[in-house]
Write a protein that holds these residues in place. Structure first.
Motif, PDB file in Angstrom:
ATOM      1  N   LEU A 188       0.718  -1.046  -0.041  1.00 46.13           N
ATOM      2  CA  LEU A 188      -0.045  -0.187  -0.067  1.00 46.13           C
ATOM      3  C   LEU A 188       0.885   1.216  -0.055  1.00 46.13           C
ATOM      4  O   LEU A 188       0.712   2.225  -0.721  1.00 46.13           O
ATOM      5  N   VAL A 189       1.706   1.561   0.989  1.00 45.42           N
ATOM      6  CA  VAL A 189       2.741   2.531   1.071  1.00 45.42           C
ATOM      7  C   VAL A 189       3.474   2.836  -0.368  1.00 45.42           C
ATOM      8  O   VAL A 189       3.289   4.043  -0.762  1.00 45.42           O
ATOM      9  N   PHE A 190       4.005   1.789  -0.859  1.00 41.59           N
ATOM     10  CA  PHE A 190       4.902   2.171  -2.240  1.00 41.59           C
ATOM     11  C   PHE A 190       4.196   2.199  -3.351  1.00 41.59           C
ATOM     12  O   PHE A 190       4.731   2.815  -4.339  1.00 41.59           O
ATOM     13  N   MET A 191       2.974   1.612  -3.253  1.00 35.85           N
ATOM     14  CA  MET A 191       2.157   2.028  -4.605  1.00 35.85           C
ATOM     15  C   MET A 191       1.846   3.367  -4.534  1.00 35.85           C
ATOM     16  O   MET A 191       1.539   4.156  -5.630  1.00 35.85           O
ATOM     17  N   VAL A 192       1.264   3.839  -3.589  1.00 36.14           N
ATOM     18  CA  VAL A 192       0.869   5.470  -3.369  1.00 36.14           C
ATOM     19  C   VAL A 192       2.269   6.199  -3.489  1.00 36.14           C
ATOM     20  O   VAL A 192       2.147   7.333  -4.400  1.00 36.14           O
ATOM     21  N   THR A 193       3.351   6.108  -2.830  1.00 37.69           N
ATOM     22  CA  THR A 193       4.245   7.002  -3.141  1.00 37.69           C
ATOM     23  C   THR A 193       5.308   6.943  -4.525  1.00 37.69           C
ATOM     24  O   THR A 193       5.524   7.642  -4.944  1.00 37.69           O
ATOM     25  N   THR A 194       4.713   5.628  -5.241  1.00 35.93           N
ATOM     26  CA  THR A 194       5.233   5.853  -6.711  1.00 35.93           C
ATOM     27  C   THR A 194       4.535   6.580  -7.538  1.00 35.93           C
ATOM     28  O   THR A 194       4.997   7.114  -8.346  1.00 35.93           O
ATOM     29  N   ALA A 195       3.132   6.854  -7.255  1.00 37.41           N
ATOM     30  CA  ALA A 195       2.211   7.751  -8.051  1.00 37.41           C
ATOM     31  C   ALA A 195       2.722   9.123  -7.704  1.00 37.41           C
ATOM     32  O   ALA A 195       2.337  10.135  -8.726  1.00 37.41           O
ATOM     33  N   PHE A 196       3.608   9.795  -6.915  1.00 40.56           N
ATOM     34  CA  PHE A 196       3.722  11.062  -6.508  1.00 40.56           C
ATOM     35  C   PHE A 196       5.414  11.266  -6.676  1.00 40.56           C
ATOM     36  O   PHE A 196       5.851  12.387  -6.574  1.00 40.56           O
ATOM     37  N   CYS A 197       5.940  10.308  -7.309  1.00 41.85           N
ATOM     38  CA  CYS A 197       7.499  10.581  -7.693  1.00 41.85           C
ATOM     39  C   CYS A 197       7.747  11.560  -8.624  1.00 41.85           C
ATOM     40  O   CYS A 197       7.429  11.525  -9.665  1.00 41.85           O
ATOM     41  N   PRO A 198       8.507  12.594  -8.388  1.00 39.05           N
ATOM     42  CA  PRO A 198       8.639  13.755  -9.188  1.00 39.05           C
ATOM     43  C   PRO A 198       9.848  13.410 -10.356  1.00 39.05           C
ATOM     44  O   PRO A 198       9.942  14.238 -11.339  1.00 39.05           O
ATOM     45  N   ASN A 199      10.628  12.507 -10.216  1.00 40.88           N
ATOM     46  CA  ASN A 199      11.674  12.192 -11.322  1.00 40.88           C
ATOM     47  C   ASN A 199      11.904  10.848 -11.170  1.00 40.88           C
ATOM     48  O   ASN A 199      11.301  10.039 -10.452  1.00 40.88           O
ATOM     49  N   VAL A 200      12.556  10.213 -12.182  1.00 38.08           N
ATOM     50  CA  VAL A 200      12.726   8.895 -12.397  1.00 38.08           C
ATOM     51  C   VAL A 200      13.526   8.190 -11.437  1.00 38.08           C
ATOM     52  O   VAL A 200      13.535   6.894 -11.220  1.00 38.08           O
ATOM     53  N   TYR A 201      14.490   8.853 -10.902  1.00 39.17           N
ATOM     54  CA  TYR A 201      15.224   8.032  -9.889  1.00 39.17           C
ATOM     55  C   TYR A 201      14.462   7.977  -8.425  1.00 39.17           C
ATOM     56  O   TYR A 201      14.739   6.768  -8.024  1.00 39.17           O
ATOM     57  N   LEU A 202      13.567   8.553  -8.173  1.00 44.16           N
ATOM     58  CA  LEU A 202      12.682   8.276  -6.978  1.00 44.16           C
ATOM     59  C   LEU A 202      11.700   7.383  -7.310  1.00 44.16           C
ATOM     60  O   LEU A 202      11.448   6.545  -6.601  1.00 44.16           O
ATOM     61  N   TYR A 203      11.153   7.520  -8.682  1.00 48.12           N
ATOM     62  CA  TYR A 203      10.469   6.208  -9.145  1.00 48.12           C
ATOM     63  C   TYR A 203      11.218   5.056  -8.934  1.00 48.12           C
ATOM     64  O   TYR A 203      10.534   3.888  -8.564  1.00 48.12           O
ATOM     65  N   LEU A 204      12.299   5.127  -9.363  1.00 50.54           N
ATOM     66  CA  LEU A 204      13.229   3.660  -9.533  1.00 50.54           C
ATOM     67  C   LEU A 204      13.143   3.268  -8.116  1.00 50.54           C
ATOM     68  O   LEU A 204      13.081   2.028  -7.769  1.00 50.54           O
ATOM     69  N   VAL A 205      13.474   3.974  -7.017  1.00 48.68           N
ATOM     70  CA  VAL A 205      13.677   3.734  -5.592  1.00 48.68           C
ATOM     71  C   VAL A 205      12.304   2.937  -5.158  1.00 48.68           C
ATOM     72  O   VAL A 205      12.192   2.064  -4.662  1.00 48.68           O
TER      73      VAL A 205
END
Length: 551
Positions: A175-192
């Motif tokens: 739940l936590v990381f599906m939500v955080t993925t949606a708000f990632c501002p750049n590809v590097y945070l998206y990757l993490v």
């Protein structure tokens, strides 16, 4: 002494208790199908050109065609360059028109996209094009690597801390990381974020299968794996319509996470595996759960049966070393793990490449899901009718041949290629159930979760290599399909080395697991087998015994 198989026969091998438990644990697998949506539903090479709005400060009244003519070089075929632009200059518009621009560079101010199938994707949001074009495959690989690490962390953790705890923690993480993925501002945070989400999905998937299976009796054990896969197939069908209607990846990600809120609430009420509790010597806790299960199934349980419960207490039996301390168990492990590897590299190589199969990506996705549902229902039935061994070999061979036949289909017949890809994928999904069931039935309780986790990890290594394998198509389009087909066919042939485990109780100890040896059907006179118990079979009519093979 009463073993756990006998207890299940008394309280119900697949009653209401097991069904509620199974559905509750399988429900998140519908959402797991959506976890790859942002990685899958992308346009790898969208229509685009460099953003050259800098020239509008010199000529604000330029038409789009004039702007592109003045600021973009052309390719050999006469089209505008998709990755290059003329270097901006501090001239007025008349000087630019008169002298023209000659020096080029990469796109310094981003891209302008057009004719998009989706409103937004990770490719357009993070500009994963041109020299960053392979970044999508890297992101796919990182997600799969996270799943491998999830197996590695939460599989062995379930042996020490219990199946329940090792299922609850990944559920919250999903739940936590599906939500955080949606708000990632750049590809590097998206990757993490995707890497951590992969850990959660891998940890949950491997543990929910074992937790359901250990509560189900031998007659319905394949349902524990089959229904888990079935919910995933339903998710595949829903996903096609979901992405067709919602073409913004961030919004799709957030909506996908919503049902997991319900899961995070009820997951704390899921019962622990009584089989694991007995294996750890926690008899009283196991008895309470057994009584609760019997009450929900409306089955009486004699007090004498509870008093005779057999406590295995094989915690210190050798741990994961037990798998590799036996030549027999090692052979089983590597054969099933190789099959798991081959089916995953086939599934995901075809899956990530489905946009190139010729038909609409939405239609192909729907076909992938729709045909998986009857295949999984069929697998649950055939596993109990035909057994594990024959299906293991036959399905891998058929799936590998279907993949190989794609090489013979001309590009002008996309429907034929798609049908073969769907057939191969259906076989591999069918095979995933067989592998998961086999891992449950070949290894004792003390290492069952670890064996399943390691086998799943081998499968996810195949998933990691799938996008990298697809990248080899730049050398020749046939390389990926040739490799995955060959590995799959070899895995099917090795299935002949495995024993049949249909209708056998789950092994509790290493000696039980070693007793699951394959037996030949030829009968010999009674006197040639000194001890009836050596063969672990009942004496057939006529007084003869099956010949046994010993290490």
């Amino acid at each position: 002494m009463a073993d756990f198989g006998e207890i299940l026969r008394n309280i119900g091998e697949f009653g209401l208790f097991q069904k509620i438990n199974l559905i509750a644990l399988c429900f998140p697998n519908i959402i797991q199908s959506f976890s790859l949506a942002s990685l899958l539903f992308v346009e790898f090479d969208p229509d685009r050109h460099c953003n050259t709005d800098w020239i509008l400060s010199a000529g604000p009244n330029l038409t789009t065609e004039e702007q592109l003519n003045l600021t973009l070089p052309r390719e050999e075929d006469g089209s505008f360059s998709r990755c290059r632009m003329f270097v901006p200059v501090d001239w007025d518009i008349d000087a630019i028109r008169e002298n023209g621009l000659n020096e080029t560079s990469g796109c310094v101010n981003g891209w302008v996209y057009g004719n998009m199938l989706y409103d937004t994707t990770i490719v357009t949001d993070f500009d994963l094009v041109c020299d960053r074009g392979n970044m999508v495959q890297v992101l796919q690989t990182v997600f799969m690597a996270g799943m491998v690490l999830g197996f590695l962390i939460f599989g062995p953790a379930a042996e020490s801390f219990g199946r329940k705890r090792a299922t609850q923690i990944p559920a919250v993480m999903m739940l936590v990381f599906m939500v955080t993925t949606a708000f990632c501002p750049n590809v590097y945070l998206y990757l993490v974020s995707q890497f951590l989400a992969g850990i959660a999905f891998g940890g949950y998937r491997v543990n929910c299968i074992v937790l359901t299976t250990e509560w189900i009796g031998a007659s319905k054990r394949s349902w524990g794996v089959g229904v888990t896969q079935l919910f995933g197939a339903i998710g595949q069908c829903v996903l096609a319509g979901f992405i067709y209607g919602i073409r913004k990846w961030r919004l799709a990600q957030l909506i996908s996470a919503t049902p997991l809120v319900l899961t995070v609430v009820y997951i704390w009420f899921i019962p622990e595996s009584a089989r694991w509790l007995l294996n750890r010597g926690r008899t009283e806790e196991a008895k309470k759960l057994i009584i609760k299960a019997a009450a929900i199934n409306k089955r009486p349980i004699p007090d004498s049966l509870l008093e005779e419960i057999k406590v295995t207490n094989s915690v210190n039996e050798g741990g994961i070393k037990l798998i590799f301390g036996s030549r027999l168990l090692t052979r089983y492990f590597f054969v099933v793990s190789l099959a798991w590897f081959s089916l995953n590299i086939s599934i995901f190589s075809l899956y990530f490449n489905m946009a190139n199969l010729g038909l609409s990506i939405f239609v192909t996705q729907l076909l992938f899901g729709v045909f998986e549902v009857p295949a999984l229902l069929l697998s649950m039935w055939l596993l109990e009718i035909l057994g594990r061994k024959i299906l293991f070999t036959a399905v891998l061979l058929i799936g590998g041949l279907c993949s190989m036949l794609i090489l013979a289909v001309p590009e002008s017949y996309p429907t034929a290629s798609t049908c073969l890809a769907v057939a191969s994928r259906v076989c591999m999904i069918f095979m995933a159930s067989v592998c998961a069931v086999y891992m449950q039935e070949l290894f004792p309780t003390s290492v069952r979760q670890s064996a399943t986790a390691l086998g799943s990890m081998a499968g996810k290594v195949g998933s990691i290599l799938a996008p990298l394998l697809n990248m080899l198509s730049v050398y020749h389009w046939a390389i990926p399909i040739s490799v995955l087909s060959s590995v799959t066919i070899i895995s099917g042939a090795l299935g002949l080395l495995l024993p049949e485990t249909r209708n056998k109780e789950l092994p509790e100890t290493a000696s039980d697991a070693e007793g699951n040896r394959a037996r030949v059907g030829a009968h010999i006179p009674e006197g040639l087998c000194a001890l009836e118990e050596c063969c672990d079979v009942s004496r057939p009519p006529g007084g003869s015994l099956s010949l046994c093979y010993w290490s």
